[in-house]
Motif scaffolding. Structure first.
Motif, PDB file in Angstrom:
ATOM      1  N   LEU A  41       0.764  -1.173   0.001  1.00  0.00           N
ATOM      2  CA  LEU A  41      -0.040  -0.077  -0.106  1.00  0.00           C
ATOM      3  C   LEU A  41       0.807   1.190  -0.100  1.00  0.00           C
ATOM      4  N   MET A  42       2.009   1.234   0.857  1.00  0.00           N
ATOM      5  CA  MET A  42       2.579   2.475   0.944  1.00  0.00           C
ATOM      6  C   MET A  42       3.443   2.672  -0.297  1.00  0.00           C
ATOM      7  N   ARG A  43       3.850   1.886  -1.115  1.00  0.00           N
ATOM      8  CA  ARG A  43       4.420   2.027  -2.249  1.00  0.00           C
ATOM      9  C   ARG A  43       3.912   3.103  -3.269  1.00  0.00           C
ATOM     10  N   GLY A  44       2.532   3.304  -2.876  1.00  0.00           N
ATOM     11  CA  GLY A  44       1.895   4.355  -3.634  1.00  0.00           C
ATOM     12  C   GLY A  44       2.287   5.661  -3.164  1.00  0.00           C
ATOM     13  N   LEU A  45       2.909   5.872  -2.055  1.00  0.00           N
ATOM     14  CA  LEU A  45       3.592   7.249  -1.670  1.00  0.00           C
ATOM     15  C   LEU A  45       4.724   7.514  -2.413  1.00  0.00           C
ATOM     16  N   ALA A  46       4.670   8.683  -3.023  1.00  0.00           N
ATOM     17  CA  ALA A  46       5.772   9.294  -3.361  1.00  0.00           C
ATOM     18  C   ALA A  46       6.755   9.915  -2.349  1.00  0.00           C
ATOM     19  N   ALA A  47       6.272  10.528  -1.232  1.00  0.00           N
ATOM     20  CA  ALA A  47       7.282  10.910  -0.411  1.00  0.00           C
ATOM     21  C   ALA A  47       7.940   9.825   0.641  1.00  0.00           C
ATOM     22  N   PRO A  48       8.977  10.232   0.984  1.00  0.00           N
ATOM     23  CA  PRO A  48       9.827   8.965   1.752  1.00  0.00           C
ATOM     24  C   PRO A  48       8.785   8.411   3.086  1.00  0.00           C
ATOM     25  N   TRP A  49       8.937   7.107   3.383  1.00  0.00           N
ATOM     26  CA  TRP A  49       8.533   6.393   4.308  1.00  0.00           C
ATOM     27  C   TRP A  49       9.232   5.219   4.654  1.00  0.00           C
ATOM     28  N   TRP A  50       9.016   4.474   5.869  1.00  0.00           N
ATOM     29  CA  TRP A  50       9.934   3.794   6.164  1.00  0.00           C
ATOM     30  C   TRP A  50       9.085   2.821   7.518  1.00  0.00           C
ATOM     31  N   VAL A  51       9.653   1.461   7.437  1.00  0.00           N
ATOM     32  CA  VAL A  51       9.088   0.559   8.472  1.00  0.00           C
ATOM     33  C   VAL A  51       9.836   1.126   9.613  1.00  0.00           C
ATOM     34  N   ALA A  52       8.960   1.001  10.722  1.00  0.00           N
ATOM     35  CA  ALA A  52       9.526   1.355  12.213  1.00  0.00           C
ATOM     36  C   ALA A  52       8.950   0.363  13.279  1.00  0.00           C
ATOM     37  N   ASP A  95       5.271  15.638   5.383  1.00  0.00           N
ATOM     38  CA  ASP A  95       4.622  14.692   4.190  1.00  0.00           C
ATOM     39  C   ASP A  95       3.222  14.271   4.772  1.00  0.00           C
ATOM     40  N   GLN A  96       2.752  14.798   5.553  1.00  0.00           N
ATOM     41  CA  GLN A  96       1.451  14.194   6.046  1.00  0.00           C
ATOM     42  C   GLN A  96       0.119  14.399   5.229  1.00  0.00           C
ATOM     43  N   LEU A  97       0.298  15.315   4.396  1.00  0.00           N
ATOM     44  CA  LEU A  97      -1.183  15.522   3.471  1.00  0.00           C
ATOM     45  C   LEU A  97      -0.949  14.488   2.398  1.00  0.00           C
ATOM     46  N   ALA A  98       0.338  14.313   2.094  1.00  0.00           N
ATOM     47  CA  ALA A  98       0.429  13.351   0.822  1.00  0.00           C
ATOM     48  C   ALA A  98      -0.144  11.885   1.257  1.00  0.00           C
ATOM     49  N   VAL A  99       0.067  11.453   2.795  1.00  0.00           N
ATOM     50  CA  VAL A  99      -0.094  10.123   2.957  1.00  0.00           C
ATOM     51  C   VAL A  99      -1.718  10.217   3.341  1.00  0.00           C
ATOM     52  N   ARG A 100      -2.211  11.096   3.777  1.00  0.00           N
ATOM     53  CA  ARG A 100      -3.693  11.353   3.988  1.00  0.00           C
ATOM     54  C   ARG A 100      -4.422  11.103   2.660  1.00  0.00           C
ATOM     55  N   ALA A 137      -9.242  14.626   8.991  1.00  0.00           N
ATOM     56  CA  ALA A 137     -10.108  14.787   7.379  1.00  0.00           C
ATOM     57  C   ALA A 137      -9.160  14.808   6.472  1.00  0.00           C
ATOM     58  N   LEU A 138      -9.434  14.805   5.310  1.00  0.00           N
ATOM     59  CA  LEU A 138      -8.785  14.876   4.043  1.00  0.00           C
ATOM     60  C   LEU A 138      -8.280  16.295   4.029  1.00  0.00           C
ATOM     61  N   GLU A 139      -7.169  16.690   3.590  1.00  0.00           N
ATOM     62  CA  GLU A 139      -6.500  17.917   3.670  1.00  0.00           C
ATOM     63  C   GLU A 139      -6.252  18.825   4.898  1.00  0.00           C
ATOM     64  N   GLU A 140      -6.778  18.195   6.142  1.00  0.00           N
ATOM     65  CA  GLU A 140      -6.391  18.832   7.326  1.00  0.00           C
ATOM     66  C   GLU A 140      -5.065  18.651   7.866  1.00  0.00           C
ATOM     67  N   VAL A 141      -4.411  19.716   8.288  1.00  0.00           N
ATOM     68  CA  VAL A 141      -3.071  19.706   8.616  1.00  0.00           C
ATOM     69  C   VAL A 141      -3.172  19.542  10.122  1.00  0.00           C
ATOM     70  N   LEU A 142      -2.660  18.547  10.526  1.00  0.00           N
ATOM     71  CA  LEU A 142      -2.565  18.103  12.164  1.00  0.00           C
ATOM     72  C   LEU A 142      -1.694  19.205  13.155  1.00  0.00           C
ATOM     73  N   PRO A 143      -2.114  19.120  14.258  1.00  0.00           N
ATOM     74  CA  PRO A 143      -1.197  19.995  15.152  1.00  0.00           C
ATOM     75  C   PRO A 143       0.026  19.187  15.428  1.00  0.00           C
ATOM     76  N   GLU A 144       0.952  20.026  16.030  1.00  0.00           N
ATOM     77  CA  GLU A 144       2.306  19.137  16.406  1.00  0.00           C
ATOM     78  C   GLU A 144       2.058  18.193  17.242  1.00  0.00           C
ATOM     79  N   SER A 145       1.189  18.490  18.248  1.00  0.00           N
ATOM     80  CA  SER A 145       0.821  17.360  19.233  1.00  0.00           C
ATOM     81  C   SER A 145       0.426  16.170  18.754  1.00  0.00           C
ATOM     82  N   ALA A 146      -0.050  15.901  17.731  1.00  0.00           N
ATOM     83  CA  ALA A 146      -0.406  14.776  16.924  1.00  0.00           C
ATOM     84  C   ALA A 146       0.813  14.159  16.212  1.00  0.00           C
ATOM     85  N   HIS A 147       1.107  12.862  16.743  1.00  0.00           N
ATOM     86  CA  HIS A 147       2.291  12.266  15.869  1.00  0.00           C
ATOM     87  C   HIS A 147       1.883  10.681  15.728  1.00  0.00           C
TER      88      HIS A 147
END
Length: 204
Positions: free
Chosen positions: A22-33, A60-65, A86-96
Motif C-alpha cells: 500500500l505504502m509504495r503508492g506514496l511518493a514521499a519518503p516513508w519507512w518501516v518502524a 509529508d502528512q497530506l500526501a499520506v492522507r 479529515a482529508l486536507e487537514e494539517v494536524l497539530p504538532e501534538s499529533a504524531h
C-alpha cells in the motif's frame, strides 16, 4: 496476527507485506518502524507483533492522507483520545500517532508515526538535541526502507517493555561500533543512567 482489544476498537494488524504494498503508492519518503524494523535488521522472525508501524516526516502528512482517502484514519491528538483525520487537514504538532483501518466497523490495521525534521536533519521529538542526517536515518532493503536499528532502539529505551528488551537483545550483536556509539550518546542525553548504556560498551 494477534487480536488486541482497546477502548477504541480491536487491533488486528495487517500483514507487513500488505502495508508495504500500500505504502509504495506514496511518493514521499516513508519507512518501516517499530518492532518490525528490528526484526528486519535481525533477518528472521523471533516474536509476535501487535501492530505495524510506518513512519514518515510530518511535512509529508497530506500526501499520506490523500493516499489513504478510502480508509478510516484517526489521529491521537491528546493522550488516550482518537479523532477522525479529515482529508486536507494539517494536524497539530501534538499529533504524531495515526491509527488506520479499512472502515469504521473493522479492526485497526496499522499505525502511522509522524517524525520531525529540520531541513535535511531528522529531529527526535522527545529531545530535539538528538539529531541525525535524513540520509542516514533508514536502511533500504528489499525495495523499501526500514528505520536504522539504533534509532528504533532509542524510541524503545523509554518503555522498557518485555518486547523492547527482547528487541534490544536481538539487535545488540548486530550493531557496529558506530551504531553503538550513536545510541550510547543519545541515551546519555535523554536517559543518562539507562542500563543499556553499559551493555552497549561492554557486550560483544
Amino acid at each position: 496476527m494477534m487480536r488486541i482489544e482497546t477502548p477504541w476498537g480491536p487491533w488486528e494488524a495487517a500483514p507487513l507485506d500488505e502495508v508495504v504494498a500500500l505504502m509504495r503508492g506514496l511518493a514521499a519518503p516513508w519507512w518501516v518502524a517499530g518492532g518490525y524494523a528490528i526484526e528486519l535488521a535481525v533477518g528472521r522472525p523471533y516474536r509476535e507483533h501487535e501492530d505495524v508501524d510506518i513512519a514518515l516526516l510530518r511535512r509529508d502528512q497530506l500526501a499520506v492522507r490523500r493516499l489513504l482517502h478510502d480508509w478510516d484514519v484517526h489521529a491521537a491528538v491528546v493522550p488516550r483520545t482518537l479523532r477522525p483525520w479529515a482529508l486536507e487537514e494539517v494536524l497539530p504538532e501534538s499529533a504524531h500517532d495515526i491509527w488506520v483501518r479499512e472502515h469504521p466497523e473493522g479492526p485497526w490495521r496499522f499505525q502511522l508515526m509522524l517524525d520531525e525534521a529540520d531541513g535535511e536533519e531528522w529531529v527526535y521529538r522527545r529531545d530535539p538535541r538528538i539529531r541525525r542526517p535524513l540520509a542516514g536515518l533508514t536502511v533500504e532493503e528489499d525495495g523499501f526502507h526500514r528505520l536504522a536499528p539504533e534509532v528504533q532502539l532509542l524510541y524503545k529505551a523509554k518503555g522498557r517493555r518485555p518486547k523492547d528488551e527482547t528487541d534490544f537483545e536481538k539487535a545488540l550483536p548486530l550493531l557496529s561500533d558506530g551504531q553503538r556509539r550513536w545510541l550510547d550518546e543519545a541515551l546519555e542525553m535523554e536517559h543518562t543512567t539507562h542500563s543499556w548504556r553499559e551493555r552497549l560498551r561492554r557486550d560483544p
